[in-house]
Design a protein around this motif. Structure first.
Motif, mmCIF file in Angstrom:
data_model
loop_
_atom_site.group_PDB
_atom_site.id
_atom_site.type_symbol
_atom_site.label_atom_id
_atom_site.label_comp_id
_atom_site.label_asym_id
_atom_site.label_seq_id
_atom_site.Cartn_x
_atom_site.Cartn_y
_atom_site.Cartn_z
ATOM 1 N N GLN A 49 0.835 -1.202 0.000
ATOM 2 C CA GLN A 49 0.000 0.000 0.000
ATOM 3 C C GLN A 49 0.872 1.256 0.000
ATOM 4 O O GLN A 49 0.612 2.210 -0.747
ATOM 5 C CB GLN A 49 -0.925 -0.023 1.209
ATOM 6 C CG GLN A 49 -2.035 0.991 1.154
ATOM 7 C CD GLN A 49 -2.989 0.802 2.301
ATOM 8 O OE1 GLN A 49 -2.614 0.986 3.452
ATOM 9 N NE2 GLN A 49 -4.223 0.432 1.980
ATOM 10 N N LYS A 50 1.910 1.273 0.811
ATOM 11 C CA LYS A 50 2.826 2.414 0.845
ATOM 12 C C LYS A 50 3.493 2.610 -0.515
ATOM 13 O O LYS A 50 3.612 3.737 -1.002
ATOM 14 C CB LYS A 50 3.897 2.213 1.915
ATOM 15 C CG LYS A 50 3.372 2.352 3.325
ATOM 16 C CD LYS A 50 4.445 2.026 4.333
ATOM 17 C CE LYS A 50 3.872 1.993 5.742
ATOM 18 N NZ LYS A 50 4.844 1.486 6.715
ATOM 19 N N GLN A 53 0.995 4.104 -2.917
ATOM 20 C CA GLN A 53 0.730 5.508 -2.629
ATOM 21 C C GLN A 53 1.812 6.392 -3.224
ATOM 22 O O GLN A 53 1.538 7.488 -3.714
ATOM 23 C CB GLN A 53 0.619 5.733 -1.123
ATOM 24 C CG GLN A 53 -0.675 5.225 -0.538
ATOM 25 C CD GLN A 53 -0.695 5.285 0.985
ATOM 26 O OE1 GLN A 53 0.342 5.384 1.633
ATOM 27 N NE2 GLN A 53 -1.889 5.215 1.552
ATOM 28 N N GLU A 54 3.035 5.920 -3.194
ATOM 29 C CA GLU A 54 4.154 6.697 -3.725
ATOM 30 C C GLU A 54 4.277 6.599 -5.247
ATOM 31 O O GLU A 54 4.639 7.561 -5.908
ATOM 32 C CB GLU A 54 5.466 6.220 -3.092
ATOM 33 C CG GLU A 54 5.591 6.541 -1.620
ATOM 34 C CD GLU A 54 6.853 5.964 -1.002
ATOM 35 O OE1 GLU A 54 7.768 5.548 -1.761
ATOM 36 O OE2 GLU A 54 6.930 5.908 0.232
#
Length: 114
Positions: A49-50, A53-54
């Motif tokens: 998920q991180k 997001q990036e």
């Protein structure tokens, strides 16, 4: 190493919640593999998920000389399949709660996991 530490932390959290609800040692042993898998997938989902997001959920591709486009990123595909497996694993753990546990154990498990 940080990934492994996060997995251990989530595993402890899941085991604590589960052990509060299920007193039967045999059921606890049966659920242990599912708890370990759920902890691993939870952390993996968080990392994916991180990343998304990036970097977004699409990636560019080139097939041949003049064929370009975008497609769902490999990370998004892994995220989606891992999420399905994670939910199946959590449901399996919840199923173990119905054996050797207290009344309304599934609702209690949901509350403890929040």
């Amino acid at each position: 190493k940080a990934f492994e530490e996060k997995v251990k932390k989530i595993k402890r959290r899941l085991k604590t919640a589960f052990n509060k609800l299920v007193t039967d040692v045999n059921i606890r042993k049966l659920a242990e593999g599912s708890i370990e898998n759920a902890a691993f997938m939870f952390v993996q989902l968080d990392e994916l998920q991180k990343y998304m997001q990036e970097n977004g959920v699409t990636s560019e591709y080139k097939n041949g000389e003049n064929q370009y486009g975008t497609k769902k990123s490999p990370e998004a595909e892994v995220y989606n399949s891992t999420m399905k497996n994670y939910l199946n694993c959590i449901n399996a753990i919840r199923g173990f709660c119905g054996k050797g546990g207290k009344d309304d154990e599934k609702d209690e498990f949901d509350l403890l996991m929040k």
